[in-house]
Design a protein around this motif. Structure first.
Motif, short mmCIF file in Angstrom:
data_model
loop_
_atom_site.label_atom_id
_atom_site.label_comp_id
_atom_site.label_asym_id
_atom_site.label_seq_id
_atom_site.Cartn_x
_atom_site.Cartn_y
_atom_site.Cartn_z
N MET A 106 0.82 -1.22 0.00
CA MET A 106 0.00 0.00 0.00
C MET A 106 0.85 1.27 0.00
O MET A 106 0.52 2.23 -0.68
CB MET A 106 -0.92 0.03 1.22
CG MET A 106 -2.08 -0.92 1.18
SD MET A 106 -3.27 -0.51 -0.10
CE MET A 106 -3.77 1.12 0.42
N ARG A 107 1.92 1.27 0.77
CA ARG A 107 2.74 2.48 0.85
C ARG A 107 3.35 2.81 -0.51
O ARG A 107 3.36 3.96 -0.93
CB ARG A 107 3.83 2.32 1.90
CG ARG A 107 3.30 2.39 3.32
CD ARG A 107 4.43 2.39 4.33
NE ARG A 107 3.94 2.10 5.65
CZ ARG A 107 3.85 0.88 6.17
NH1 ARG A 107 4.26 -0.16 5.50
NH2 ARG A 107 3.37 0.72 7.38
N GLU A 108 3.84 1.81 -1.19
CA GLU A 108 4.46 2.03 -2.50
C GLU A 108 3.40 2.37 -3.55
O GLU A 108 3.59 3.27 -4.36
CB GLU A 108 5.23 0.79 -2.93
CG GLU A 108 6.02 1.00 -4.20
CD GLU A 108 6.84 -0.23 -4.55
OE1 GLU A 108 6.95 -0.52 -5.76
OE2 GLU A 108 7.36 -0.90 -3.65
N ALA A 109 2.28 1.66 -3.52
CA ALA A 109 1.23 1.87 -4.51
C ALA A 109 0.59 3.24 -4.39
O ALA A 109 0.11 3.80 -5.38
CB ALA A 109 0.17 0.79 -4.39
N SER A 110 0.60 3.80 -3.18
CA SER A 110 -0.08 5.08 -2.98
C SER A 110 0.86 6.28 -3.05
O SER A 110 0.44 7.41 -2.84
CB SER A 110 -0.80 5.07 -1.63
OG SER A 110 0.12 5.05 -0.58
N LEU A 111 2.14 6.05 -3.34
CA LEU A 111 3.09 7.17 -3.43
C LEU A 111 2.60 8.18 -4.46
O LEU A 111 2.16 7.82 -5.54
CB LEU A 111 4.48 6.67 -3.81
CG LEU A 111 5.30 6.07 -2.68
CD1 LEU A 111 6.64 5.57 -3.20
CD2 LEU A 111 5.51 7.05 -1.54
N GLY A 112 2.69 9.41 -4.10
CA GLY A 112 2.21 10.47 -4.99
C GLY A 112 0.74 10.78 -4.80
O GLY A 112 0.27 11.82 -5.22
N VAL A 113 0.00 9.85 -4.20
CA VAL A 113 -1.42 10.06 -3.92
C VAL A 113 -1.61 10.32 -2.43
O VAL A 113 -2.27 11.26 -2.04
CB VAL A 113 -2.26 8.85 -4.37
CG1 VAL A 113 -3.73 9.05 -4.05
CG2 VAL A 113 -2.06 8.57 -5.85
N TRP A 114 -1.01 9.44 -1.62
CA TRP A 114 -1.08 9.55 -0.17
C TRP A 114 0.32 9.69 0.39
O TRP A 114 1.28 9.15 -0.17
CB TRP A 114 -1.69 8.32 0.46
CG TRP A 114 -3.13 8.07 0.18
CD1 TRP A 114 -4.05 8.96 -0.28
CD2 TRP A 114 -3.82 6.84 0.35
NE1 TRP A 114 -5.27 8.37 -0.40
CE2 TRP A 114 -5.17 7.06 -0.02
CE3 TRP A 114 -3.45 5.59 0.78
CZ2 TRP A 114 -6.13 6.07 0.03
CZ3 TRP A 114 -4.41 4.59 0.83
CH2 TRP A 114 -5.73 4.84 0.46
N THR A 120 -0.02 4.30 6.11
CA THR A 120 0.15 3.51 7.33
C THR A 120 -1.14 3.49 8.14
O THR A 120 -1.56 2.43 8.64
CB THR A 120 1.32 4.05 8.17
OG1 THR A 120 2.52 3.93 7.41
CG2 THR A 120 1.46 3.28 9.48
N ARG A 121 -1.81 4.62 8.27
CA ARG A 121 -3.08 4.66 9.00
C ARG A 121 -4.14 3.81 8.30
O ARG A 121 -4.95 3.15 8.94
CB ARG A 121 -3.56 6.10 9.18
CG ARG A 121 -2.74 6.85 10.22
CD ARG A 121 -3.35 8.19 10.60
NE ARG A 121 -3.55 9.08 9.48
CZ ARG A 121 -2.60 9.88 8.97
NH1 ARG A 121 -1.40 9.89 9.50
NH2 ARG A 121 -2.87 10.67 7.96
N TYR A 122 -4.12 3.79 6.97
CA TYR A 122 -5.02 2.93 6.20
C TYR A 122 -4.76 1.46 6.56
O TYR A 122 -5.69 0.69 6.80
CB TYR A 122 -4.79 3.16 4.70
CG TYR A 122 -5.74 2.45 3.78
CD1 TYR A 122 -6.78 3.13 3.17
CD2 TYR A 122 -5.61 1.09 3.49
CE1 TYR A 122 -7.66 2.50 2.30
CE2 TYR A 122 -6.48 0.44 2.63
CZ TYR A 122 -7.50 1.15 2.04
OH TYR A 122 -8.36 0.52 1.19
N LEU A 123 -3.48 1.08 6.59
CA LEU A 123 -3.11 -0.29 6.92
C LEU A 123 -3.52 -0.65 8.36
O LEU A 123 -4.00 -1.76 8.61
CB LEU A 123 -1.61 -0.50 6.74
CG LEU A 123 -1.12 -0.52 5.30
CD1 LEU A 123 0.39 -0.37 5.25
CD2 LEU A 123 -1.56 -1.81 4.60
#
Length: 153
Positions: A106-114, A120-123
């Motif tokens: 998730m952290r890598e996939a959301s780079l530039g968006v989140w 991390t809070r999403y996870l």
């Protein structure tokens, strides 16, 4: 009794989701698709949590009713306490594991968006939800298996 148990768990689900929506609104907006809901955010979150809690309440109440009908020594209080203990353990472990392992990138996939913090809070929120379901199910089966094996429930 089944209806009462389902409704009580639905209420707990609505409250639980209010807490987790505070941790990560993105989990509900993006993950649960509430961006398309016509309801105000907090009401949509409560409705989602209520509906999510109903089947858990039916499961706990239904299994409890079956167990109560099979044994005179069955105690609702003791049984629910054991389920609550498994739930508490899962609510502690699952979010930590989800955030530490990031199993879906998730952290890598959301780079530039989140930001990494939002991811991390999403996870953590996702882990809390997994823990809620998993803890209840483990609590039910852990207790059932110990009772069937002849150990004290």
């Amino acid at each position: 009794m089944l209806l009462a148990g389902s409704l009580a768990a639905g209420g707990c689900g609505a409250l639980f989701d209010q807490v987790t929506a505070t941790i990560s609104p993105e989990y509900f907006l993006e993950g649960k698709g509430l961006t398309s809901s016509g309801l105000p955010f907090r009401l949509a979150v409560a409705w989602t949590g209520f509906r999510g809690g109903l089947p858990l309440g039916a499961l706990v109440t239904g299994v409890g009713l079956l167990r109560a009908s099979r044994g005179a020594g069955f105690s609702w209080r003791a049984w629910l306490r054991r389920i609550a203990a498994a739930l508490a353990a899962a609510l502690l472990v699952c979010p930590v594991l989800m955030a530490a392992l990031d199993p879906f990138g998730m952290r890598e996939a959301s780079l530039g968006v989140w930001s990494p913090g939002v991811a991390t809070r999403y996870l953590v929120c996702w882990g809390l939800h997994i823990g809620a379901y998993l803890g209840v199910v483990i609590g039910i089966f852990r207790d059932s298996s110990s009772a069937e094996a002849g150990r004290p429930p």
